[in-house]
Design an enzyme around this catalytic site. Structure first.
Site, PDB file in Angstrom:
ATOM      1  N   ASP A   1      50.817  42.436  52.871  1.00  0.00           N
ATOM      2  CA  ASP A   1      49.447  42.995  52.794  1.00  0.00           C
ATOM      3  C   ASP A   1      49.085  43.144  51.392  1.00  0.00           C
ATOM      4  O   ASP A   1      47.936  43.592  51.072  1.00  0.00           O
ATOM      5  CB  ASP A   1      49.010  43.860  53.782  1.00  0.00           C
ATOM      6  CG  ASP A   1      49.933  45.070  53.500  1.00  0.00           C
ATOM      7  OD1 ASP A   1      50.700  45.041  52.576  1.00  0.00           O
ATOM      8  OD2 ASP A   1      49.540  46.073  54.525  1.00  0.00           O
TER       9      ASP A   1
ATOM     10  N   ASN B   1      46.562  43.762  63.485  1.00  0.00           N
ATOM     11  CA  ASN B   1      47.529  43.042  64.055  1.00  0.00           C
ATOM     12  C   ASN B   1      48.035  43.402  65.523  1.00  0.00           C
ATOM     13  O   ASN B   1      48.030  42.777  66.335  1.00  0.00           O
ATOM     14  CB  ASN B   1      48.920  42.833  63.221  1.00  0.00           C
ATOM     15  CG  ASN B   1      48.752  42.301  62.106  1.00  0.00           C
ATOM     16  OD1 ASN B   1      47.841  41.045  62.023  1.00  0.00           O
ATOM     17  ND2 ASN B   1      49.585  42.353  61.104  1.00  0.00           N
TER      18      ASN B   1
ATOM     19  N   ASP C   1      46.022  46.493  48.131  1.00  0.00           N
ATOM     20  CA  ASP C   1      46.776  46.649  49.652  1.00  0.00           C
ATOM     21  C   ASP C   1      45.561  46.534  50.405  1.00  0.00           C
ATOM     22  O   ASP C   1      44.724  47.479  50.409  1.00  0.00           O
ATOM     23  CB  ASP C   1      47.625  47.544  49.548  1.00  0.00           C
ATOM     24  CG  ASP C   1      48.242  47.896  50.923  1.00  0.00           C
ATOM     25  OD1 ASP C   1      49.357  47.147  50.734  1.00  0.00           O
ATOM     26  OD2 ASP C   1      47.730  48.404  51.901  1.00  0.00           O
TER      27      ASP C   1
END
Length: 326
Positions: free
Chosen positions: A244, A209, A201
């Site tokens: 992710d 973001n 991950d």
């Protein structure tokens, strides 16, 4: 297959329209109705659940060749080699190229050429030994039969590749990874061998973001995927699991080998910086690991366990003093 049914119905509709419009239906009513009826019956049979269950390739082969036979019959009643429906042969060629591969498509092209020769031989005023016929046949058949079959086969290969890979990272997608994992698991059960599974991950993707935009987040995901590919063997499989998260399958890998891969992935991700608006950002990953058969024998159990291990690792790495590259 819905697209196959659409092609068959299109073929039937075009053939019926031209046969009615040309007067062939009225001129030879019962033979033409018999041909149309047989093809309608074939379409209905092809759509039934009991027709060759579990043998989709065989079914597609039969459907494709039945279209060639039907079209040849339609051409016979609508002008033979001078029929305006000659281009209907494109439909089974498209079907074969998309679903059956190059070899069967080329074989079908050869049979269609022979059918064209037989139709021309039966056409009044056509000498199949003449240069005029040869030129006409080449003009009618060669351009779309050879070029289109090659183009469609290439397009089919590209579509298959797109169906197997994640468009952002180029890694396998979840569906393809599950297929590879299932095969690896079955082989391990059969041969009594083992394998390891990693769940990876990317840390703090949401923060990237929110601060720098989704393009920056996508760049981070690409960075992680590239580091994964550099960290594993050619026989291993890396995939984007979703969002992710990434999954890595290590066939034949013991827990010790898998742990070495985990350290290599962490190191490669941490040492590769991400350039965001002239700021160099170091990324990190949280990784869970399980081993078959040491940690479990059921795939669902292994998936649940590796997911828990990954989140446990993430929690540990949030603690003060945790090393991102450790």
């Amino acid at each position: 297959m819905r697209s196959t049914r659409s092609i068959e119905i299109l073929c039937l509709a075009l053939a019926t329209l031209v046969l009615v419009w040309s007067g062939a239906l009225m001129a030879r009513l019962w033979p033409v109705l018999g041909l149309l009826g047989l093809f309608v019956a074939a379409i209905v049979v092809f759509r039934t659940r009991g027709f060759l269950p579990g043998r989709s390739r065989t079914k597609l082969i039969i459907e494709s060749w039945s279209m060639v036979i039907f079209i040849t019959g339609v051409l016979w009643f609508s002008g033979k080699s001078a029929s305006p429906l000659l281009n209907l042969y494109l439909l089974p060629i498209i079907l074969s190229a998309f679903t059956l591969g190059r070899l069967i498509t080329l074989l079908q092209i050869a049979v269609i050429c022979l059918c064209h020769l037989a139709l021309a031989h039966a056409t009044p005023g056509v000498d199949i030994m003449s240069l005029a016929y040869a030129s006409s046949a080449v003009g009618q058949l060669a351009p779309f039969l050879t070029t289109i079959s090659a183009d469609i086969t290439e397009a089919r290969e590209q579509i298959e590749n797109l169906a197997q890979t994640d468009p952002l990272t180029g890694l396998f997608n979840l569906r393809m990874f599950n297929e590879v994992w299932q095969r690896t698991h079955n082989a391990a059960e059969r041969d009594r061998t083992g394998y390891s599974l990693l769940m990876v991950d990317m840390d703090k993707l949401k923060d990237i973001n929110d601060t720098y935009g989704h393009d920056a987040g996508n760049s981070g995901l690409k960075l992680v995927s590239q580091c994964l590919q550099r960290s594993i063997r050619g026989t291993d499989t890396a995939a984007r699991f979703g969002g992710d998260e990434f999954a890595v399958l290590l066939p034949g890998a013991s827990p010790e080998i898998a742990e070495a891969v985990v350290k290599r992935v962490r190191h490669n991700v941490f040492k590769t910086t991400l350039d965001l608006r002239s700021r160099m950002i170091r990324c990190s990953v949280s990784i869970g690991m399980v081993n078959y058969p040491k940690d479990g024998r059921d795939m669902r159990e292994l998936l649940s366990m590796v997911d828990r291990n990954m989140y446990r690792d993430k929690d540990l790495r949030r603690k003060p003093g945790a090393e991102a590259s450790a």
